[in-house]
Design an enzyme around this catalytic site. Structure first.
Site, PDB file in Angstrom:
ATOM      1  N   THR A   1     -11.714   9.472  -1.959  1.00  0.00           N
ATOM      2  CA  THR A   1     -12.366   8.672  -2.994  1.00  0.00           C
ATOM      3  C   THR A   1     -12.528   7.210  -2.566  1.00  0.00           C
ATOM      4  OG1 THR A   1     -11.903   7.703  -5.178  1.00  0.00           O
ATOM      5  CG2 THR A   1     -10.025   8.528  -3.988  1.00  0.00           C
ATOM      6  N   ASP A   2     -13.487   6.531  -3.174  1.00  0.00           N
ATOM      7  CA  ASP A   2     -13.638   5.090  -2.899  1.00  0.00           C
ATOM      8  C   ASP A   2     -12.506   4.287  -3.556  1.00  0.00           C
ATOM      9  OD1 ASP A   2     -14.414   5.405  -5.546  1.00  0.00           O
ATOM     10  OD2 ASP A   2     -16.210   4.158  -5.390  1.00  0.00           O
ATOM     11  N   GLU A   3     -11.740   4.946  -4.448  1.00  0.00           N
ATOM     12  CA  GLU A   3     -10.673   4.208  -5.146  1.00  0.00           C
ATOM     13  C   GLU A   3      -9.567   3.755  -4.190  1.00  0.00           C
ATOM     14  OE1 GLU A   3      -9.547   5.684  -9.019  1.00  0.00           O
ATOM     15  OE2 GLU A   3     -11.409   6.799  -9.190  1.00  0.00           O
TER      16      GLU A   3
ATOM     17  N   ASP B   1      -6.879  27.822  -4.935  1.00  0.00           N
ATOM     18  CA  ASP B   1      -6.761  26.904  -6.072  1.00  0.00           C
ATOM     19  C   ASP B   1      -5.603  27.355  -6.966  1.00  0.00           C
ATOM     20  OD1 ASP B   1      -9.047  24.859  -7.634  1.00  0.00           O
ATOM     21  OD2 ASP B   1      -7.314  25.613  -8.750  1.00  0.00           O
TER      22      ASP B   1
ATOM     23  N   ASN C   1     -19.191   0.497 -17.839  1.00  0.00           N
ATOM     24  CA  ASN C   1     -18.872   1.675 -18.660  1.00  0.00           C
ATOM     25  C   ASN C   1     -19.589   1.641 -20.008  1.00  0.00           C
ATOM     26  OD1 ASN C   1     -17.257   2.727 -16.699  1.00  0.00           O
ATOM     27  ND2 ASN C   1     -15.325   2.029 -17.595  1.00  0.00           N
TER      28      ASN C   1
ATOM     29  N   ARG D   1     -18.620   1.118 -12.518  1.00  0.00           N
ATOM     30  CA  ARG D   1     -18.438   2.275 -11.650  1.00  0.00           C
ATOM     31  C   ARG D   1     -19.780   2.598 -11.004  1.00  0.00           C
ATOM     32  NH1 ARG D   1     -14.246   0.617 -12.099  1.00  0.00           N
ATOM     33  NH2 ARG D   1     -12.359   1.501 -12.979  1.00  0.00           N
TER      34      ARG D   1
ATOM     35  N   TYR E   1      -2.747   7.429  -8.516  1.00  0.00           N
ATOM     36  CA  TYR E   1      -3.746   8.383  -8.006  1.00  0.00           C
ATOM     37  C   TYR E   1      -4.336   7.872  -6.698  1.00  0.00           C
ATOM     38  CZ  TYR E   1      -8.392  10.425  -7.333  1.00  0.00           C
ATOM     39  OH  TYR E   1      -9.511  11.008  -6.774  1.00  0.00           O
ATOM     40  N   SER E   2      -4.852   6.621  -6.719  1.00  0.00           N
ATOM     41  CA  SER E   2      -5.540   6.146  -5.509  1.00  0.00           C
ATOM     42  C   SER E   2      -4.551   5.941  -4.368  1.00  0.00           C
ATOM     43  CB  SER E   2      -6.357   4.883  -5.782  1.00  0.00           C
ATOM     44  OG  SER E   2      -5.583   3.906  -6.421  1.00  0.00           O
TER      45      SER E   2
ATOM     46  N   GLU F   1      -4.580  16.443  -7.868  1.00  0.00           N
ATOM     47  CA  GLU F   1      -4.519  15.933  -9.235  1.00  0.00           C
ATOM     48  C   GLU F   1      -5.481  14.755  -9.223  1.00  0.00           C
ATOM     49  OE1 GLU F   1      -3.040  16.967 -11.940  1.00  0.00           O
ATOM     50  OE2 GLU F   1      -1.939  18.624 -11.027  1.00  0.00           O
TER      51      GLU F   1
ATOM     52  N   THR G   1       1.307  17.021  -5.097  1.00  0.00           N
ATOM     53  CA  THR G   1       0.085  17.743  -4.697  1.00  0.00           C
ATOM     54  C   THR G   1      -0.728  16.938  -3.685  1.00  0.00           C
ATOM     55  OG1 THR G   1      -0.157  19.126  -6.661  1.00  0.00           O
ATOM     56  CG2 THR G   1      -2.179  18.477  -5.552  1.00  0.00           C
TER      57      THR G   1
ATOM     58  N   SER H   1      -1.971   7.843  -3.832  1.00  0.00           N
ATOM     59  CA  SER H   1      -1.688   9.172  -3.258  1.00  0.00           C
ATOM     60  C   SER H   1      -2.855   9.642  -2.392  1.00  0.00           C
ATOM     61  CB  SER H   1      -1.365  10.194  -4.359  1.00  0.00           C
ATOM     62  OG  SER H   1      -2.501  10.453  -5.155  1.00  0.00           O
ATOM     63  N   LYS H   2      -4.074   9.338  -2.802  1.00  0.00           N
ATOM     64  CA  LYS H   2      -5.239   9.726  -1.991  1.00  0.00           C
ATOM     65  C   LYS H   2      -5.282   8.915  -0.696  1.00  0.00           C
ATOM     66  CE  LYS H   2      -8.158  12.220  -2.847  1.00  0.00           C
ATOM     67  NZ  LYS H   2      -8.286  13.677  -2.554  1.00  0.00           N
TER      68      LYS H   2
END
Ligand code: NAD
Length: 329
Positions: free
Chosen positions: A134-136, A37, A258, A223, A159-160, A88, A104, A162-163
């Protein structure tokens, strides 16, 4: 001492990784766990410091983008498996600074895959690259329907994206280089050890400090929440019994807008601490660009094929989470 498996867990000082590392080090004394890490702002090594004394654990501070370091780990330890969590992880940061996420989440993942190509030359059925995703990656749902393993990828944030890219590279290395891999796509986790930038810890912290609780838009984004230890249990089952080359969705069927979630936290804290009207702290702010409307996971595959099911109700998980933050903030 020789161990049955040498598992490289990346991102093991983060929210989910810290629970995973503790679970594997404690439950599998016959496995040696190498936790790599970088210790970014999101990490919390303090919560697993006690593991340093264990004979089956080693912590390495370092970056998954550092090829030399990764190679040196493969040369030092006979690594058979990688459970890859380092990333990230905060969508808002990805909107401000996408390049860090590309570095990353995509390049870092490919560096690890390259190491398997170099060091796992003799293909063994025991080698496994397990990518925690992730589900994103599936994008956003309307009011109806669920993400299944067959849903197409349609990421909306850096983010999603990149995943999603990392998932594609893992699959591509599987097909092209015969790498044993598994991918799991999980819904929103909550629980102890999560960084205070995320919705649930931020809400608890702001209530404690009597600060406004900012909610994006009208608070009507939905969510699907899962208590982190249910995710850890799913990872354990998938790691040991999942079929190589497969993808598993993980979710606990806890869909909440939310605003409803934040109001529930306000009520629980008011009850626990004797305060009142924490809900008055709620303040609606301009929505996040590209904000996904709804995530909802269909977990039938992992439930029917691997016999996993969540153990924590949302009520129980929230109680445990709030208690931990009230003591540890
Ligand atoms: P986190 O941000 O709490 O932890 C990430 C960890 O990765 C940190 O300890 C950080 O120091 C480390 N890290 C970051 N960049 C690194 C680098 N270049 N080299 C080495 N280490 C680095 O994230 P989390 O919520 O624990 O998520 C872990 C994984 O699970 C991520 O891959 C995330 O995409 C995935 N995931 C998270 C959720 C969720 O709700 N939190 C849901 C599904 C999947």
């Amino acid at each position: 001492m020789v161990f049955d498996k040498y598992i490289l867990i990346t991102g093991g000082a983060g929210f989910i990784g810290s629970h995973l590392v503790r679970s594997f080090v404690s439950n599998y004394r016959n496995y040696f766990i190498i936790n790599l890490d970088k210790l970014t702002y999101a990490s919390n090594i303090g919560v697993i410091q006690d593991l340093e004394k264990k004979p089956n654990y080693s912590f390495i501070q370092g970056d998954i983008c550092d090829v030399k370091l990764i190679n040196s780990l493969f040369e030092k330890f006979p690594i058979n498996a990688i459970i890859h969590l380092a990333a990230e992880s905060h969508v808002d940061n990805s909107i401000k600074n996408p390049l860090t996420f590309i570095n990353t989440n995509i390049l870092g993942t490919v560096n690890l895959l390259e190491a398997t190509r170099k060091y796992w030359v003799k293909k063994s059925k025991n080698n496994l690259f397990y990518n925690i995703s992730t589900d994103e990656v599936y994008g956003s749902l309307g009011k109806k329907g669920f993400f299944t393993e067959k849903s197409s990828y349609s990421p909306n944030s850096p983010y999603s994206a990149s995943k999603a890219s990392a998932d594609h590279f893992v699959r591509a290395y599987g097909k092209t280089y015969n790498l044993n891999f598994i991918i799991s796509n999980c819904s929103n986790n909550y629980g102890p050890h999560q960084h205070q930038e995320k919705l649930i810890p931020m809400t608890i912290k702001n209530i404690k400090e009597k600060k406004q609780i900012p909610i994006y838009g009208k608070g009507d984004s939905v969510r699907d929440w899962i208590f982190v230890l249910d995710h850890i249990n799913a990872i354990d089952i998938i790691f040991h019994n999942g079929q190589h080359g497969e993808t598993y969705n993980i979710g606990a069927n806890n869909e909440l807008e939310n605003i409803n979630l934040v109001e529930e936290i306000c009520e629980l804290i008011d009850k626990k601490t004797g305060t009142s009207n924490s809900k008055d702290l709620i303040s609606f702010v301009t929505d996040r660009p590209g904000h996904d409307m709804r995530y909802a996971i269909d977990s039938n595959k992992i439930m029917s094929q691997l016999n996993w099911k969540p153990k924590y109700s949302m009520q129980k998980g929230l109680e445990l989470t709030i208690d931990w933050y009230l003591q540890n903030l």
